[in-house]
Design a protein around this motif. Structure first.
Motif, mmCIF file in Angstrom:
data_model
loop_
_atom_site.group_PDB
_atom_site.id
_atom_site.type_symbol
_atom_site.label_atom_id
_atom_site.label_comp_id
_atom_site.label_asym_id
_atom_site.label_seq_id
_atom_site.Cartn_x
_atom_site.Cartn_y
_atom_site.Cartn_z
ATOM 1 N N ALA A 1 0.536 -1.137 0.086
ATOM 2 C CA ALA A 1 -0.120 -0.066 0.004
ATOM 3 C C ALA A 1 0.831 0.997 0.079
ATOM 4 C CB ALA A 1 -0.821 -0.117 1.164
ATOM 5 N N ALA A 2 1.979 1.384 0.782
ATOM 6 C CA ALA A 2 2.825 2.509 0.781
ATOM 7 C C ALA A 2 3.496 2.903 -0.526
ATOM 8 C CB ALA A 2 3.801 2.010 1.885
ATOM 9 N N LEU A 3 3.772 1.824 -1.348
ATOM 10 C CA LEU A 3 4.684 2.012 -2.315
ATOM 11 C C LEU A 3 3.851 1.993 -3.683
ATOM 12 C CD1 LEU A 3 7.880 -0.001 -1.462
ATOM 13 C CD2 LEU A 3 7.580 2.271 -1.540
ATOM 14 N N LYS A 4 2.604 1.162 -3.591
ATOM 15 C CA LYS A 4 2.109 0.877 -4.939
ATOM 16 C C LYS A 4 0.677 1.140 -4.920
ATOM 17 C CE LYS A 4 5.616 -2.325 -6.471
ATOM 18 N NZ LYS A 4 5.898 -3.418 -7.456
ATOM 19 N N GLY A 5 -0.184 1.072 -3.906
ATOM 20 C CA GLY A 5 -1.421 1.084 -3.987
ATOM 21 C C GLY A 5 -2.326 2.393 -4.262
ATOM 22 N N LYS A 6 -3.143 2.270 -5.239
ATOM 23 C CA LYS A 6 -4.000 3.443 -5.390
ATOM 24 C C LYS A 6 -4.916 3.241 -6.304
ATOM 25 C CE LYS A 6 -3.351 8.527 -6.169
ATOM 26 N NZ LYS A 6 -2.322 9.544 -6.329
ATOM 27 N N ILE A 7 -6.259 3.589 -5.769
ATOM 28 C CA ILE A 7 -7.360 3.420 -6.693
ATOM 29 C C ILE A 7 -7.791 4.761 -6.972
ATOM 30 C CG2 ILE A 7 -9.796 2.985 -6.730
ATOM 31 C CD1 ILE A 7 -8.051 0.373 -7.552
ATOM 32 N N THR A 8 -7.925 5.333 -8.138
ATOM 33 C CA THR A 8 -8.599 6.623 -8.545
ATOM 34 C C THR A 8 -9.659 6.728 -9.443
ATOM 35 O OG1 THR A 8 -7.106 6.482 -10.460
ATOM 36 C CG2 THR A 8 -5.893 7.477 -8.385
#
Length: 769
Positions: A692-699
């Protein structure tokens, strides 16, 4: 932020009990009360005996265990195994009290019955003022659910008492047969022995007669000094079948005549299915049935692949009154306005509900009256996150002759039963829920959308079973997401140069309300306080060090599906709190580890865990670069689910690349009942948090999720993973959870390490240099 409301609404219905079943932490009751409660649960268990296999000659002692003539002990495990090893752990509780041979102990999924309800999860999730009432109601509700790191804690008393009761009954029969006092008998690895006479026999020989006895009114549980199995790490019960490919997950279900369904949702995260248009004018050959849902469409045929291919020929038109246009950029603007206390012009978001979750002293006045040079302020934010379980979402259902069978990896079989009974218009007694292994859960499989779809599809197949499978794209674009949250933190220094005031203002949705609304919109009208909004912030471990302390939350309802995600509110609040502590330490020119110790002078348990992590990581030993980059070491500590974890992260930053070197963790979960599994779960949760810290992102763009699959919603690879080391601190305090607790501190520890290496403070996840 505007002054929040201090008086939460009093409405408290069944919806809140259901919604809190996946959150919280800590033992439900103290040991003395817990023992009495366990007796009542075991007494109730006598009314429901674990079903037996008569061909094997099994004898059922209560709802929790049965014993075969060959001394095989079958343990009913009422929680779902999603890789966290709960089948092994709960079986160990029974085996310890029975002194059973571990090689002859076999766990099986417990049937549905109120005696197995997870009372701890429900009580943990309730606000303090409501815990007593929730405890009483939960006994009636009997909700079987797995979440909130409560499985071992909930089974701790009733399963041990049930096993001790069975042990006493076995010894009573042996004593009668051998004409010796029961007090002179012992059991070692399932063998009953009388040392004076040398008599010995497997306890399976006494099982049939023992099970027929009236259970004793009281039994004594072993003291910790008497444990032989607990505190060790025997082979997990699932290793062989998972290693050989024989373990059964939901997607492995195969039944005679089974059909398959592929699902496609409208593009919008919220809206209604208004039209289905086949590009060729009609459904392709092989499509046997078409099923329309509120915002989804399914085709049913002889194979999943052919149905998935068929969906490529269909166009779904979404919209309607419930459709709302929202993009990530607009949501960021809304959050910023709410954070600044502005409740107007938030379209398409309604006015927020403001609450104070913690308050001591006169925090806002002190901060406002402190010169800006003596204040530290920072804003942090985290995005929506998907769960990305390895096993795709799936469910198999069959409705035939007034009976319903559902095969699904799930975290709440009681709710599956309720939904199935309602869908088929039958009583719950006519519903059988089969729960296989879960290929990852993390809260995702407490969401019931795929179950609803399977039941809807089963209605049109004429009694044939149908398996619904979501593609990875459908899961990424239509998950029940971890919410996006932002916050502003302020600290004011007093005349002595210490922290005189701490203020934490948070903006985000209520995941519990969103979960309940998704489960049943009719139950989501009111807004009881959701402790997950501020867990880890309102009870921050440093709060006793500050004379003025306040945590406010502005709840914004979002038109986006959301659900519980591993460690829930702790997943973002620990990042906020532990990053800000580091910023204060930097402003005071203090070592971040030693500064934390100063703040924790009245919290010896926290300090001990922090010291253990720093010592194991050799905090003061300089790091050397391996690849010519800048190196740094960061630290963080957090309590979640009644366990305390401190983590030290070593990092090397090479240009814009963040290279993870090592994660050292120290954990105090009261007592590590299975030390190797504790270490495995800490590493597992840390990997989840680092991803989550390095890669996770839902936009979002115009209410459509922009990510599709692992190509643009990546996971941390083995090559990118750091080395792990975990130190266990056995404090002897009440048992804490373990499945989620290694996640909250790891992101802030990483952020703090990056700052130590580069002097660049990253306040938004995922981290980008």
């Amino acid at each position: 932020m505007n002054a929040p409301s201090k008086k939460p609404k009093s409405s408290f219905r069944r919806k809140f009990l259901i919604g809190t079943a996946w959150v919280g932490g800590g033992l439900a009751v103290a040991a003395s009360v817990g023992g009495a409660l366990a007796w009542r649960r075991v007494s109730n268990a006598q009314k429901f005996m674990l079903p037996v296999d008569h061909a094997k000659g099994e004898s059922s002692f209560n709802a929790w265990l049965k014993i075969a003539p060959d001394s095989t002990v079958t343990v009913a495990v009422p929680r779902q195994d999603m890789g966290q090893g709960i089948y092994t752990m709960l079986a160990m509780l029974v085996a310890e009290e029975l002194d059973a041979d571990w090689t002859k102990v076999k766990p099986e999924q417990a049937p549905l019955n109120p005696v197995y309800g997870n009372m701890t999860a429900l009580v943990d999730g309730a606000p303090p003022a409501m815990k007593s009432m929730v405890g009483m109601v939960s006994k009636v509700l009997g909700l079987q659910a797995t979440g909130g790191s409560t499985s071992t804690r909930d089974g701790w008393m009733p399963m041990r008492v049930a096993a001790a009761s069975a042990r006493a009954m076995l010894l009573a029969v042996a004593a009668q047969k051998w004409s010796v006092p029961a007090s002179e008998l012992t059991i070692e690895k399932s063998i009953v022995m009388h040392k004076k006479t040398g008599k010995r026999a497997p306890f399976g020989e006494f099982a049939k007669e023992a099970a027929a006895l009236t259970p004793p009114a009281n039994v004594s549980l072993k003291s910790q000094s008497e444990w032989k199995l607990l505190g060790t790490s025997p082979p997990r019960t699932d290793v062989v079948e998972k290693s050989t490919g024989n373990a059964q997950f939901g997607i492995d279900v195969r039944l005679d005549g089974m059909l398959y369904a592929a699902v496609k949702h409208i593009d919008l995260v919220q809206g209604e299915l208004q039209a289905v248009r086949w590009k060729s004018g009609a459904a392709p050959k092989g499509v046997l049935h078409e099923v329309r849902g509120s915002d989804w469409f399914a085709v049913i045929g002889a194979s999943y692949w052919s149905m998935q291919q068929a969906l490529k020929d269909v166009e779904l038109v979404g919209g309607g009154a419930t459709a709302v246009m929202l993009s990530s950029s607009r949501l960021a603007e809304v959050y910023e306005r709410v954070l600044d206390g502005q409740d107007g012009d938030l379209s398409p978001i309604a006015k927020p509900l403001r609450r104070t979750f913690a308050e001591k002293g006169n925090t806002l006045r002190m901060i406002a009256g402190t010169d800006v040079a003596k204040r530290v302020e920072a804003k942090y934010s985290v995005p929506f996150l998907a769960h990305a379980t390895m096993e795709p979402m799936n469910c198999t259902a069959r409705i035939r002759d007034g009976k319903v069978d559902v095969w699904v990896g799930n975290q709440a079989p009681t709710i599956v039963q309720w939904l199935a009974a309602s869908a088929a218009n039958v009583s719950g007694d006519n519903v059988t829920v089969h729960t296989p292994y879960l290929g990852g859960g993390f809260g995702r499989r407490s969401d019931m959308e795929v179950v609803r779809q399977a039941l809807a599809c089963a209605k049109v197949t004429g009694g044939k079973p149908v398996q619904v499978i979501w593609s990875r794209e459908e899961d990424v674009k239509h998950d029940a997401y971890r919410p996006a949250v932002t916050c502003k933190m302020s600290a004011a220094f007093d005349e002595k140069g210490g922290v005189g005031a701490w203020y934490h203002a948070i903006v985000g949705p209520s995941v519990t309300k969103a979960f309940i609304k998704r489960l049943n919109p009719m139950l989501a009208g009111d807004d009881p306080p959701d402790k997950t909004n501020c867990e880890g912030a309102a009870e921050a471990p440093y709060r006793s060090a500050f004379a003025n302390f306040q945590v406010d939350h502005a709840q914004v309802d979002l038109p986006i599906p959301m659900g519980y995600w591993r460690s829930v509110g702790h997943s973002f609040n620990a990042f906020f709190v532990e990053s800000f502590v580091d910023e204060i330490a930097n402003a005071l020119n203090k070592d971040p580890y030693l500064f934390r110790l100063e703040l924790l002078k009245d919290e010896p348990r926290f300090a001990k865990v922090l010291n253990a992590a720093a010592s194991a990581a050799k905090w003061n030993t300089p790091l050397s670069p391996i690849a010519g980059g800048k190196v740094g070491r960061g630290i963080a500590v957090a309590e979640s689910f009644k366990s305390i974890v401190a983590q030290v992260v070593d990092v090397e930053v090479i240009g814009k690349q963040i290279k993870l070197r090592r994660v050292v963790s120290a954990v105090d979960c009261g007592f590590a009942l299975d030390p190797e599994n504790v270490k495995a779960q800490i590493s597992s949760a840390a990997i989840f948090g680092l991803t989550a810290a390095l890669k996770g992102k839902i936009t979002l763009k115009e209410s459509q999720v922009e990510q599709n699959n692992f190509n643009d919603y990546g996971l941390l690879s083995l090559a990118e993973a750091p080395e792990f080391e975990t130190v266990i601190v056995n404090s002897g305090d009440a048992l804490g959870g373990i499945g989620e607790v290694g996640l909250p501190p790891v992101a802030p520890a990483l952020a703090n390490a990056i700052f130590a290496a580069t002097r660049k403070r990253l306040r938004e996840m995922p981290f980008v240099m």
